[in-house]
Write an enzyme that holds these catalytic residues in place. Sequence first.
Site, PDB file in Angstrom:
ATOM      1  CB  THR A  12      -0.803   0.146   1.193  1.00  0.00           C
ATOM      2  OG1 THR A  12      -0.136   0.129   2.335  1.00  0.00           O
ATOM      3  CG2 THR A  12      -1.634  -1.301   1.158  1.00  0.00           C
ATOM      4  CD  GLN A  14       7.509   7.063  -2.928  1.00  0.00           C
ATOM      5  OE1 GLN A  14       7.363   8.318  -2.995  1.00  0.00           O
ATOM      6  NE2 GLN A  14       8.627   6.728  -2.470  1.00  0.00           N
ATOM      7  CB  SER A 129      17.580   2.126   3.741  1.00  0.00           C
ATOM      8  OG  SER A 129      17.862   3.680   4.138  1.00  0.00           O
ATOM      9  CD  GLU A 131      18.764   7.768   7.337  1.00  0.00           C
ATOM     10  OE1 GLU A 131      18.939   7.642   8.448  1.00  0.00           O
ATOM     11  OE2 GLU A 131      18.863   8.554   6.596  1.00  0.00           O
ATOM     12  CE1 TYR A 153      13.520   2.750   8.187  1.00  0.00           C
ATOM     13  CE2 TYR A 153      15.613   3.831   7.240  1.00  0.00           C
ATOM     14  CZ  TYR A 153      14.521   3.344   7.089  1.00  0.00           C
ATOM     15  OH  TYR A 153      14.377   2.661   5.773  1.00  0.00           O
ATOM     16  CG  HIS A 183      12.978   5.459  -3.476  1.00  0.00           C
ATOM     17  ND1 HIS A 183      14.067   5.312  -2.591  1.00  0.00           N
ATOM     18  CD2 HIS A 183      12.139   4.782  -3.293  1.00  0.00           C
ATOM     19  CE1 HIS A 183      13.432   4.198  -1.794  1.00  0.00           C
ATOM     20  NE2 HIS A 183      12.341   3.774  -2.383  1.00  0.00           N
ATOM     21  NE  ARG A 188       9.571   9.801   0.370  1.00  0.00           N
ATOM     22  CZ  ARG A 188      10.069   8.947   0.983  1.00  0.00           C
ATOM     23  NH1 ARG A 188       9.454   7.722   1.462  1.00  0.00           N
ATOM     24  NH2 ARG A 188      11.390   9.067   1.364  1.00  0.00           N
TER      25      ARG A 188
END
Length: 330
Positions: A12, A14, A129, A131, A153, A183, A188
């Site tokens: 569900t 992006q 990611s 991150e 995260y 992205h 978003r």
Amino acid sequence: MTKKRALITGITGQDGSYLAEYLLGLGYEVHGIVRRVALEDQKHRLWRLQDVIGKIKFHYGSLESYPSIFKIFQEVRPHECYHLAAQSFVSYSFEDEFSTFNSNINGTHFVLSSIKNACPECRFYFAASSEMFGKVEEVPQKETTRFHPRSVYGISKVAGYDLTRNYRGAYNIFAVSGILFNHESPRRGFEFVTRKITSAAARIKLGLQDKLQLGNLEASRDWGHSKEYVKAMHLMLKQNKPEDFVIGTGKTHTVREFADKAFGLLGLDYKKHIEVDKHLFRPSEVELLVADPSRAKKKLGWKYTMTFDQLVEDMVKHDYDYFSNKKGAT
Ligand code: F7E
């Protein structure tokens, strides 16, 4: 010929919605794991899938429960699994670090273990990611750059990356991680900085709001378009050998530059509308991210084709139309 079955967690969101559309276009049978509340409130929770909703097979499940995930894998027996579901808002991981940690790590582990036990031939994609690079140890960042995450995260994504590598090595599962840089798109969520900026710029232009509060304007990100990145996920599962890849544009821009561009497109001066709010700074920030996507280009044949300006334009145009209609409706 039987269709290839793909199972997407986080369908569900992006990326899930763009990936579902892309795989349907390639002739896949697309399955998605959703929470019961999503199917009960389709208007709000499934809006990104509105064009393809009738073509997707949904399964109720919770990534917090191994039995519920295992049952779905046993039933669907997918050829490919794209594990995109996560608590993905970095800021929130500073507020509630335990739930981000638990749900991101356990969710990934439950999916991998379900594949091992129910359908070991299934190819697995993990949404890692940028991150994970955090306080970057080299510029630009590539597959061999050491991780130095600066948020719970980021740490949860490093753990997911390690779990993926471990299931590949220990159980011979075709399991790969895509290390995707930021992205974005008109799909978003509004809490992320790009959409926060483009939606506010549109609303300010339409007289629906006057100011926008932001945190660190000097943070620099490698921003690409989600629609192009989901193609790289699919390519990674099509390789002969399971390998991890960095996916990004190779260019970096500050939050300030993004705001300048977005407001400028609507004839506005961002300096007149943006207020810096210290409360929106993160306790530990990732200052600079920029990808070296050359390995993906060489091995996957994946190449990013949009410019930064086109990405901002796509989002601003969408949000201006979206809020114009809303305004017209009231
Ligand atoms: O922040 C700065 C903020 O929340 C970008 C996720 O998809 O990409 C995303 O993580 C930058 C940061 O994304 C505001 O401090 C300034 O430096 O849009 P963001 P993110 O944290 O980079 C990675 C690759 C993921 O994996 C994540 O799941 O913008 N910033 N002022 C702000 N950020 C927000 N959200 N709100 C502000 O007001």
